[in-house]
Design an enzyme around this catalytic site. Structure first.
Site, mmCIF file in Angstrom:
data_model
loop_
_atom_site.group_PDB
_atom_site.id
_atom_site.type_symbol
_atom_site.label_atom_id
_atom_site.label_comp_id
_atom_site.label_asym_id
_atom_site.label_seq_id
_atom_site.Cartn_x
_atom_site.Cartn_y
_atom_site.Cartn_z
ATOM 1 N N GLU A 110 40.532 106.481 48.908
ATOM 2 C CA GLU A 110 41.069 107.065 47.675
ATOM 3 C C GLU A 110 40.061 106.990 46.529
ATOM 4 O OE1 GLU A 110 45.823 106.591 48.106
ATOM 5 O OE2 GLU A 110 44.693 104.721 48.230
ATOM 6 N N GLU A 130 47.897 103.077 55.277
ATOM 7 C CA GLU A 130 48.950 102.338 54.587
ATOM 8 C C GLU A 130 50.269 102.307 55.348
ATOM 9 O OE1 GLU A 130 46.030 103.199 51.294
ATOM 10 O OE2 GLU A 130 46.673 104.117 53.172
#
Length: 257
Positions: A110, A130
Site C-alpha cells: 500500500e 490481510e
C-alpha cells in the site's frame, strides 16, 4: 527509523527497521511524515524516492504493519495527515518513486501504491494478505490496486491473500515501471528521478496533479485542468527560461519559480 538524504535534487527516504523487516510502527509512521515534510518544504528537493534496504535476512522494502503493535495500538501506525505509515493519504505536490528490493507486503504494497512510479528488483514481491489475519487492506490497497492492474487480478490477490505476485508479473500488468537486478532498485530509481529532474519542477508538479485528478473524470474536467495548468506556467520565470534555453540550444537552468 527513517533516514532522509538529499542528493542533488533527489531526496532518498529509507525505512530502517531491519530487525522487524521494516514493519511500520509509530516511529516509522512519524519518521515518514517528517521526511515528506522535508521533501515538500525544501525548494532544492524535486523528487522523492522511498526505499528499504538489505538486512541479514536479505532485501526488504516493508513487511507492512507491525502486528505486535496492532494488537494494542493500531492507531499508532498512522498520522493525522498521512494516514498509515504517515504516507498513504498524505497530500503532496512532488513526485515520489518507490524503489522496491525484496518483499513489499500488506501495508508495504500500500505504500508502493501511494507512490507515483515504481522501480522493482527481481527479488521484489507484492501482496495484500490481510484477509489471512481477518483484516482488511485499509490503507488503500483495495481500491488503488485495481486502478493499477486488471480488476480480476487485483480481486484474486485481495480475496486469497496470496504473497506470490512477483516484480516481473507486476511489471507485465503495469504496476512496475522498470525492473532492476537484485540490489539495483534504488540505483535505477535514482536514474529515473534524474530524468524527471531534467524537466521543470513546476511543470512536473502541475502535470502530476492533472494526471491524478483528471484521469478518471470526464474529458471536460481534463480540458479545464490542462488549460488552467498551462496558464500557470505562462506566468513563471521558468517559462521564459525554457524558451530561451531552446533558442540558445543549451540545457535550461530551472529555478522552480
Amino acid at each position: 527509523m527513517v533516514e532522509y538524504e538529499l542528493d542533488g535534487h533527489v531526496a532518498v527516504i529509507t525505512i530502517k527497521r531491519p530487525e522487524a523487516r521494516n514493519a511500520v510502527n509509530t516511529a516509522v509512521a512519524q519518521g515518514m511524515e517528517a521526511a515528506i515534510d522535508k521533501l515538500e518544504e525544501d525548494p532544492d528537493a524535486w523528487v522523492g524516492i522511498v526505499t528499504g534496504g538489505q538486512t541479514d535476512k536479505g532485501w526488504i522494502f516493508c513487511a507492512g504493519a507491525d502486528l505486535k503493535q496492532m494488537a494494542t495500538d493500531p492507531g499508532g501506525m498512522s498520522t493525522a495527515r498521512g494516514g498509515f505509515a504517515g504516507f498513504v493519504q498524505r497530500e503532496r505536490t512532488k513526485p515520489v518513486i518507490a524503489a522496491v528490493d525484496g518483499p513489499a507486503l500488506a501495508g508495504g504494497t500500500e505504500i508502493v501504491l501511494a507512490c507515483d512510479m515504481v522501480v522493482a528488483s527481481e527479488t521484489a514481491v507484492f501482496g495484500i494478505p490481510e484477509v489471512k489475519r481477518n483484516l482488511v487492506a485499509a490503507a488503500g490497497g483495495l481500491f488503488r490496486l485495481p486502478r493499477k492492474i486488471p480488476r480480476n487480478i487485483a480481486m484474486e490477490l485481495a480475496l486469497t491473500g496470496r504473497l506470490d505476485f512477483p516484480a516481473e508479473r507486476a511489471h507485465h500488468f503495469g504496476l512496475v515501471n522498470h525492473l532492476a537486478p537484485e540490489g539495483g532498485a534504488l540505483a535505477r530509481a535514482q536514474e529515473l528521478a534524474a530524468q524527471v529532474c531534467t524537466a521543470a519542477p513546476l511543470a512536473v508538479a502541475e502535470s502530476r496533479k492533472i494526471v491524478i485528478e483528471a484521469t478518471d473524470q470526464p474529458d471536460e474536467v481534463g480540458w479545464k485542468m490542462s488549460g488552467e495548468g498551462i496558464m500557470k506556467m505562462f506566468g513563471t520565470e521558468d517559462f521564459s527560461e525554457g524558451l530561451t534555453a531552446f533558442a540558445e540550444k543549451r540545457d535550461p537552468v530551472w529555478k522552480g519559480r
